[in-house]
Write an enzyme that holds these catalytic residues in place. Structure first.
Site, PDB file in Angstrom:
ATOM      1  N   LYS A 145     -20.421 -32.764  -6.279  1.00 57.66           N
ATOM      2  CA  LYS A 145     -20.052 -31.402  -6.701  1.00 57.66           C
ATOM      3  C   LYS A 145     -18.998 -30.789  -5.791  1.00 57.66           C
ATOM      4  O   LYS A 145     -17.985 -30.262  -6.252  1.00 57.66           O
ATOM      5  CB  LYS A 145     -21.301 -30.521  -6.716  1.00 57.66           C
ATOM      6  CG  LYS A 145     -21.027 -29.012  -6.834  1.00 57.66           C
ATOM      7  CD  LYS A 145     -22.307 -28.221  -6.650  1.00 57.66           C
ATOM      8  CE  LYS A 145     -22.031 -26.724  -6.705  1.00 57.66           C
ATOM      9  NZ  LYS A 145     -21.767 -26.139  -5.394  1.00 57.66           N
ATOM     10  N   ASN A 146     -19.224 -30.842  -4.484  1.00 59.08           N
ATOM     11  CA  ASN A 146     -18.317 -30.169  -3.558  1.00 59.08           C
ATOM     12  C   ASN A 146     -16.931 -30.800  -3.550  1.00 59.08           C
ATOM     13  O   ASN A 146     -15.933 -30.104  -3.367  1.00 59.08           O
ATOM     14  CB  ASN A 146     -18.910 -30.181  -2.145  1.00 59.08           C
ATOM     15  CG  ASN A 146     -20.135 -29.284  -2.034  1.00 59.08           C
ATOM     16  OD1 ASN A 146     -20.344 -28.399  -2.860  1.00 59.08           O
ATOM     17  ND2 ASN A 146     -20.950 -29.520  -1.025  1.00 59.08           N
ATOM     18  N   ARG A 148     -17.946 -19.409  -6.574  1.00 58.21           N
ATOM     19  CA  ARG A 148     -17.326 -19.370  -5.257  1.00 58.21           C
ATOM     20  C   ARG A 148     -16.185 -20.370  -5.130  1.00 58.21           C
ATOM     21  O   ARG A 148     -15.180 -20.111  -4.470  1.00 58.21           O
ATOM     22  CB  ARG A 148     -18.380 -19.622  -4.177  1.00 58.21           C
ATOM     23  CG  ARG A 148     -17.819 -19.438  -2.777  1.00 58.21           C
ATOM     24  CD  ARG A 148     -18.874 -19.436  -1.707  1.00 58.21           C
ATOM     25  NE  ARG A 148     -18.251 -19.203  -0.409  1.00 58.21           N
ATOM     26  CZ  ARG A 148     -17.906 -18.022   0.064  1.00 58.21           C
ATOM     27  NH1 ARG A 148     -18.124 -16.939  -0.663  1.00 58.21           N
ATOM     28  NH2 ARG A 148     -17.349 -17.888   1.253  1.00 58.21           N
ATOM     29  N   ASP A 161     -24.009 -18.950  -4.071  1.00 57.34           N
ATOM     30  CA  ASP A 161     -25.367 -18.839  -3.554  1.00 57.34           C
ATOM     31  C   ASP A 161     -25.514 -17.655  -2.615  1.00 57.34           C
ATOM     32  O   ASP A 161     -24.611 -17.323  -1.850  1.00 57.34           O
ATOM     33  CB  ASP A 161     -25.752 -20.109  -2.780  1.00 57.34           C
ATOM     34  CG  ASP A 161     -25.998 -21.281  -3.704  1.00 57.34           C
ATOM     35  OD1 ASP A 161     -26.451 -21.036  -4.822  1.00 57.34           O
ATOM     36  OD2 ASP A 161     -25.735 -22.422  -3.296  1.00 57.34           O
ATOM     37  N   ASP A 169     -26.488 -28.601   3.719  1.00 61.45           N
ATOM     38  CA  ASP A 169     -26.997 -28.640   2.350  1.00 61.45           C
ATOM     39  C   ASP A 169     -28.261 -29.474   2.211  1.00 61.45           C
ATOM     40  O   ASP A 169     -28.946 -29.397   1.182  1.00 61.45           O
ATOM     41  CB  ASP A 169     -25.925 -29.184   1.399  1.00 61.45           C
ATOM     42  CG  ASP A 169     -24.858 -28.149   1.076  1.00 61.45           C
ATOM     43  OD1 ASP A 169     -25.096 -26.964   1.336  1.00 61.45           O
ATOM     44  OD2 ASP A 169     -23.786 -28.533   0.578  1.00 61.45           O
ATOM     45  N   MET A 171     -25.957 -22.643  10.423  1.00 57.50           N
ATOM     46  CA  MET A 171     -24.731 -22.222   9.750  1.00 57.50           C
ATOM     47  C   MET A 171     -24.915 -21.103   8.726  1.00 57.50           C
ATOM     48  O   MET A 171     -23.968 -20.391   8.408  1.00 57.50           O
ATOM     49  CB  MET A 171     -24.063 -23.444   9.104  1.00 57.50           C
ATOM     50  CG  MET A 171     -23.636 -24.482  10.140  1.00 57.50           C
ATOM     51  SD  MET A 171     -22.971 -26.005   9.438  1.00 57.50           S
ATOM     52  CE  MET A 171     -21.435 -25.424   8.726  1.00 57.50           C
TER      53      MET A 171
END
Length: 437
Positions: A22-23, A97, A121, A321, A343
């Site tokens: 996804k990223n 985002r 998120d 993640d 983070m």
């Protein structure tokens, strides 16, 4: 609002194929705006966030053709830049985002880029300063309409390369700056650049389009600007976050699962970190084999005997993640572990739902939680819960699949944002899960 009903407590078995990352997909899709030539992208995951971005690109005028499952052709030769000033764009961009990464390519190619304040998120503050400070360093002017929450950057005379030291190693910030810099005049040097596999893939794709980027895989990128870029074909990596999710699922449900075609060389510390919890991970070619942990798994301790501490960090550190998955898996380990989420300050707030299920967790502060494992002497109890974000949502789903009884998870659109056709794939290995609208 969609809902999953999960009958937990069943061992699973079989093979599962990870989706495309996804990223990476969110970055790669924005890069198609850098050229008027055709770009073919393979292994695109069919998930909400990615499909939203594809829809946004189509509204911007990108010609899109589906070639097959996960394969698309993109051509950005007749863009409608007026769309960037429309109310529809404000709506489309604010819901995702990842839409922030269209700004760099538009600025590089057309001298201007706009974006409404993007969503995503709710996991704490996620600043955009790195993106815009990078654009300003390259010579762009910045403006922000506070009333309409709308950002804009313009460089009518073009961008000029410059040395810059990023305040934070932001993955999306680095990607955005790189895409802006590839057609800037002169040389751009980016120090403290993110070096995640997603960013490495983006740089490799841009180089195949004619960019001149060196230092790929390090935190020091040097970019020699070129006049224009051409088309290419690119294949997205398997999603390492999903791979980690399936490792956690196998351990929690005492299941024998093979995760196929994982691209081992790009997994970094993921296998090592799960091994710290006592999970057996076998490499079989390019697959991961997880045997059934019928005798449980024991948390390692440090050499001096102190409690195991697992924390996140920018790559090549352990990805934030997957820290939610690690926390859930630790609830049934033999031993204790301190989870330190450095983070994002709101990512551990989902642990109250695990505590309701019977997990022994002490939330020390917004960043740290101590988990005392059950060692399967008592199972988690089924309950009703709501998914707050993508990663917490999949963690709660794993907890529910290991719990005794039937659990209900609401707001599963959060899970759908990051996981493709998840209930069908889980059913294929024996999970008892149903989607209820």
């Amino acid at each position: 609002m969609g809902t999953f009903q999960i009958e937990g407590g069943h061992q699973l078995q079989g093979k599962i194929q990870p989706q495309g990352a996804k990223n990476e997909a969110l970055q790669i899709l924005c890069a198609v705006l850098l050229t008027s030539e055709e770009v073919i992208i393979n292994n695109i995951p069919d998930i909400i966030d990615v499909n939203k971005l594809i829809s946004l690109l189509e509204n911007l005028g990108v010609k899109i053709q589906k070639l097959g499952k996960g394969s698309y052709s993109f051509q950005s030769d007749e863009l409608n830049l007026d769309y960037l000033q429309s109310e529809q764009f404000k709506k489309d961009g604010s819901g995702l985002r990842g839409s922030i990464m269209i700004v760099g390519p538009l600025l590089a190619r057309f001298g201007k880029g706009y974006i409404p304040k993007p969503g995503g998120d709710k996991i704490g503050r996620r600043r955009l300063d790195t993106h815009f400070e990078g654009f300003i360093n390259l010579g762009a002017s910045f403006r922000y309409n506070k009333e309409e929450r709308f950002y804009g950057v313009e460089a009518p005379n073009g961008l000029k390369g410059k040395y810059m030291l990023l305040e934070e190693a932001s993955v999306t910030g680095t990607a955005n700056i790189v895409m802006a810099a590839v057609m800037a005049e002169g040389t751009t040097t980016i120090y403290n650049a993110a070096c995640e596999p997603y960013l490495q893939q983006l740089c490799k794709m841009l180089n195949s389009m004619g960019a001149k980027i060196s230092g790929v895989g390090s935190n020091l990128l040097v970019i020699e600007g070129v006049k224009e870029l051409g088309g290419c074909e690119h294949t997205i990596l398997p999603d390492m976050i999903e791979i980690g999710s399936w490792i956690g699922l196998a351990a929690m449900t005492k299941s024998e699962i093979t995760i196929t075609n994982v691209n081992w060389e790009m997994l970094g510390l993921i296998p090592t970190t799960f091994k710290k919890l006592g999970i057996t991970i076998e490499r079989r070619g390019d697959d991961i084999f997880i045997p059934a942990h019928n005798d449980g798994y024991e948390v390692q301790s440090f050499i001096d005997g102190s409690i195991m501490n697992i924390s996140d960090a920018p790559w090549p550190g352990f990805t934030p993640d997957l820290l939610s998955i690690i926390l859930v898996v630790a609830t049934q380990a033999r031993g204790s572990v301190l989870i330190h989420q450095k983070m994002f300050e709101s990512r551990l707030f989902f642990v109250d739902k695990l505590i309701d299920m019977g997990a022994k967790i002490i939330l020390c502060d917004p960043h740290r939680a101590t988990v005392i494992g059950h060692d399967f002497h008592s199972t988690l109890k089924a309950t009703t819960m709501t998914s707050p974000d993508i990663r917490a949502g999949i963690s709660l789903l794993i907890a529910a699949l290991s719990a005794k009884g039937t659990s209900t998870i609401h707001n599963i659109e959060q899970i759908d944002r990051g996981y493709e056709d998840i209930e069908a794939r889980l059913k294929s290995i024996g999970a008892k899960i149903e989607r209820v609208d």
